[in-house]
Write a protein that holds these residues in place. Sequence first.
Motif, PDB file in Angstrom:
ATOM      1  N   UNK A  54      -5.134   4.897  -5.407  1.00 46.21           N
ATOM      2  CA  UNK A  54      -5.569   5.906  -6.376  1.00 46.21           C
ATOM      3  C   UNK A  54      -6.404   6.999  -5.712  1.00 46.21           C
ATOM      4  N   UNK A  55      -7.051   6.659  -4.594  1.00 44.19           N
ATOM      5  CA  UNK A  55      -7.910   7.620  -3.899  1.00 44.19           C
ATOM      6  C   UNK A  55      -7.137   8.418  -2.845  1.00 44.19           C
ATOM      7  N   UNK A  56      -6.310   7.757  -2.064  1.00 44.63           N
ATOM      8  CA  UNK A  56      -5.653   8.434  -0.941  1.00 44.63           C
ATOM      9  C   UNK A  56      -4.445   9.262  -1.362  1.00 44.63           C
ATOM     10  N   UNK A  57      -3.749   8.856  -2.411  1.00 45.71           N
ATOM     11  CA  UNK A  57      -2.572   9.613  -2.835  1.00 45.71           C
ATOM     12  C   UNK A  57      -2.922  11.048  -3.245  1.00 45.71           C
ATOM     13  N   UNK A  58      -3.950  11.278  -4.098  1.00 44.87           N
ATOM     14  CA  UNK A  58      -4.324  12.669  -4.389  1.00 44.87           C
ATOM     15  C   UNK A  58      -4.798  13.434  -3.160  1.00 44.87           C
ATOM     16  N   UNK A  59      -5.486  12.751  -2.230  1.00 44.70           N
ATOM     17  CA  UNK A  59      -5.939  13.444  -1.023  1.00 44.70           C
ATOM     18  C   UNK A  59      -4.770  13.884  -0.150  1.00 44.70           C
ATOM     19  N   UNK A  60      -3.719  13.086  -0.117  1.00 46.28           N
ATOM     20  CA  UNK A  60      -2.521  13.496   0.636  1.00 46.28           C
ATOM     21  C   UNK A  60      -1.907  14.744   0.006  1.00 46.28           C
ATOM     22  N   UNK A  65       0.831  -1.206   0.000  1.00 43.29           N
ATOM     23  CA  UNK A  65       0.000   0.000   0.000  1.00 43.29           C
ATOM     24  C   UNK A  65       0.867   1.258   0.000  1.00 43.29           C
ATOM     25  N   UNK A  66       1.904   1.284   0.831  1.00 50.00           N
ATOM     26  CA  UNK A  66       2.792   2.437   0.887  1.00 50.00           C
ATOM     27  C   UNK A  66       3.514   2.642  -0.432  1.00 50.00           C
ATOM     28  N   UNK A  67       3.931   1.541  -1.061  1.00 46.54           N
ATOM     29  CA  UNK A  67       4.629   1.648  -2.348  1.00 46.54           C
ATOM     30  C   UNK A  67       3.695   2.212  -3.420  1.00 46.54           C
ATOM     31  N   UNK A  68       2.449   1.742  -3.432  1.00 48.36           N
ATOM     32  CA  UNK A  68       1.492   2.238  -4.418  1.00 48.36           C
ATOM     33  C   UNK A  68       1.186   3.718  -4.205  1.00 48.36           C
ATOM     34  N   UNK A  69       1.032   4.125  -2.956  1.00 51.35           N
ATOM     35  CA  UNK A  69       0.746   5.539  -2.678  1.00 51.35           C
ATOM     36  C   UNK A  69       1.929   6.417  -3.081  1.00 51.35           C
ATOM     37  N   UNK A  70       3.144   5.979  -2.770  1.00 49.22           N
ATOM     38  CA  UNK A  70       4.330   6.748  -3.175  1.00 49.22           C
ATOM     39  C   UNK A  70       4.420   6.849  -4.690  1.00 49.22           C
ATOM     40  N   UNK A  71       4.089   5.764  -5.390  1.00 50.95           N
ATOM     41  CA  UNK A  71       4.103   5.792  -6.855  1.00 50.95           C
ATOM     42  C   UNK A  71       3.098   6.805  -7.387  1.00 50.95           C
ATOM     43  N   UNK A  72       1.884   6.811  -6.833  1.00 54.46           N
ATOM     44  CA  UNK A  72       0.856   7.732  -7.307  1.00 54.46           C
ATOM     45  C   UNK A  72       1.209   9.179  -6.990  1.00 54.46           C
ATOM     46  N   UNK A  73       1.744   9.427  -5.804  1.00 50.12           N
ATOM     47  CA  UNK A  73       2.138  10.793  -5.448  1.00 50.12           C
ATOM     48  C   UNK A  73       3.227  11.299  -6.383  1.00 50.12           C
ATOM     49  N   UNK A  74       4.196  10.446  -6.678  1.00 49.18           N
ATOM     50  CA  UNK A  74       5.287  10.846  -7.571  1.00 49.18           C
ATOM     51  C   UNK A  74       4.773  11.155  -8.972  1.00 49.18           C
ATOM     52  N   UNK A  75       3.875  10.320  -9.469  1.00 46.72           N
ATOM     53  CA  UNK A  75       3.350  10.556 -10.823  1.00 46.72           C
ATOM     54  C   UNK A  75       2.496  11.814 -10.888  1.00 46.72           C
ATOM     55  N   UNK A 109      -1.502  -8.625 -11.775  1.00 43.94           N
ATOM     56  CA  UNK A 109      -0.824  -9.914 -11.818  1.00 43.94           C
ATOM     57  C   UNK A 109       0.142 -10.093 -10.662  1.00 43.94           C
ATOM     58  N   UNK A 110       0.541  -8.987 -10.043  1.00 48.37           N
ATOM     59  CA  UNK A 110       1.417  -9.042  -8.883  1.00 48.37           C
ATOM     60  C   UNK A 110       0.605  -9.411  -7.640  1.00 48.37           C
ATOM     61  N   UNK A 111       1.286  -9.811  -6.570  1.00 52.06           N
ATOM     62  CA  UNK A 111       0.548 -10.117  -5.315  1.00 52.06           C
ATOM     63  C   UNK A 111       0.023  -8.844  -4.643  1.00 52.06           C
ATOM     64  N   UNK A 112      -0.868  -8.151  -5.351  1.00 55.52           N
ATOM     65  CA  UNK A 112      -1.449  -6.905  -4.861  1.00 55.52           C
ATOM     66  C   UNK A 112      -2.972  -7.051  -4.917  1.00 55.52           C
ATOM     67  N   UNK A 113      -3.612  -6.715  -3.848  1.00 60.02           N
ATOM     68  CA  UNK A 113      -5.075  -6.744  -3.848  1.00 60.02           C
ATOM     69  C   UNK A 113      -5.624  -5.594  -4.685  1.00 60.02           C
ATOM     70  N   UNK A 114      -6.734  -5.852  -5.341  1.00 58.83           N
ATOM     71  CA  UNK A 114      -7.349  -4.808  -6.161  1.00 58.83           C
ATOM     72  C   UNK A 114      -7.794  -3.614  -5.328  1.00 58.83           C
ATOM     73  N   UNK A 115      -8.322  -3.905  -4.138  1.00 60.39           N
ATOM     74  CA  UNK A 115      -8.798  -2.800  -3.316  1.00 60.39           C
ATOM     75  C   UNK A 115      -7.656  -1.910  -2.868  1.00 60.39           C
ATOM     76  N   UNK A 116      -6.451  -2.481  -2.666  1.00 62.58           N
ATOM     77  CA  UNK A 116      -5.292  -1.647  -2.330  1.00 62.58           C
ATOM     78  C   UNK A 116      -4.932  -0.717  -3.471  1.00 62.58           C
ATOM     79  N   UNK A 117      -5.044  -1.214  -4.698  1.00 63.14           N
ATOM     80  CA  UNK A 117      -4.771  -0.367  -5.857  1.00 63.14           C
ATOM     81  C   UNK A 117      -5.762   0.787  -5.932  1.00 63.14           C
ATOM     82  N   UNK A 118      -7.039   0.486  -5.727  1.00 63.07           N
ATOM     83  CA  UNK A 118      -8.053   1.533  -5.783  1.00 63.07           C
ATOM     84  C   UNK A 118      -7.905   2.526  -4.629  1.00 63.07           C
TER      85      UNK A 118
END
Length: 312
Positions: free
Chosen positions: A116-122, A1-11, A104-113
């Motif tokens: 996508x929601x929390x990174x812009x809010x941060x 989750x932290x990795x996904x949020x950091x990726x979204x914030x950076x992009x 395809x990675x060991x990532x839950x779909x809800x974590x991805x979503x």
Amino acid sequence: MKVLIKKEITSHIRSWRFIILLALIVLTFGASLFVSFSGLKDTINNAQDPDSTFVYLKLLTTSDNSIPPFHVFLNFLAPLLGIALGFDAINSEHNGGTLTRLVAQPIYRDNLLLAKFFAPLIIVSVLFTSLVMLMIGAGIMSTGIHIEFQEVVRIIGFIAVSIIYVAFWLSLAILLSIIFRQGATSAMTAIGIWLFFTIFFPIVINFIVRPFIPNPNYISEQEYLAWHELILNLMRLSPSQLYTDATTSILMPSVRSLGPVSMEQMVAAIPSPLSFKDSLMIVWPQLTGITAAMMVCFALSYFVFMRREIRC
């Protein structure tokens, strides 16, 4: 989750659309703050204004009518910020072929979503907090007046309401990015919904209800106020009206009612500021409405995204 949020914030912070929106918000904030500072002395010396002691709230609400105050500007720009950060959250990954690799990675779909929601809010939270801190610092340096505790609480409440307002438009944009395959289609749909509720919805309400209002000369004051209360309640189906009501009550402690008031109530009212708790109770339905709308949009996004089959 932290990795996904950091990726979204950076992009997001490296994208040109966010840089352009950031420049617009900073410019409007600077312009409204300059206008507020120019008329601040007259506002402080106005003994008839019950809010004159709240200097830092005046910086967010005072204007010389040349440009709107910052909270009115934010009512216009916050939806654009939420839409710009979410209209291609899912379909861009799908069109680029990276969505299938992510799931395809060991990532839950809800974590991805959720990312996508929390990174812009941060990002939005940091942006609004930084602007308000700059406003407070500039006010202390220019006036030498220390900020009161109630002002701090009300400013924090204003930031929280603004974040919830952006979160609603962000969740709506994410929902449209899941429904539509093309980013341009989801962006235009979100902007069309925003324009309808901001510009055309009040016109439609007035066009439908106004012909049924009786002549004020043939009805009582209570009946006339009831008709206007009906119009105002219908207007509150718009998120922008809910945000306007909430920020007005939070940033202006002397506001005691957000609807029409009779002459008897005006005569009996004492012009004095309310506590933050009382102001919050006035706009509690508005805050609940914005939060509920945001949760409904995000729940629909979650439902549609979790049931969708993702292929190359």
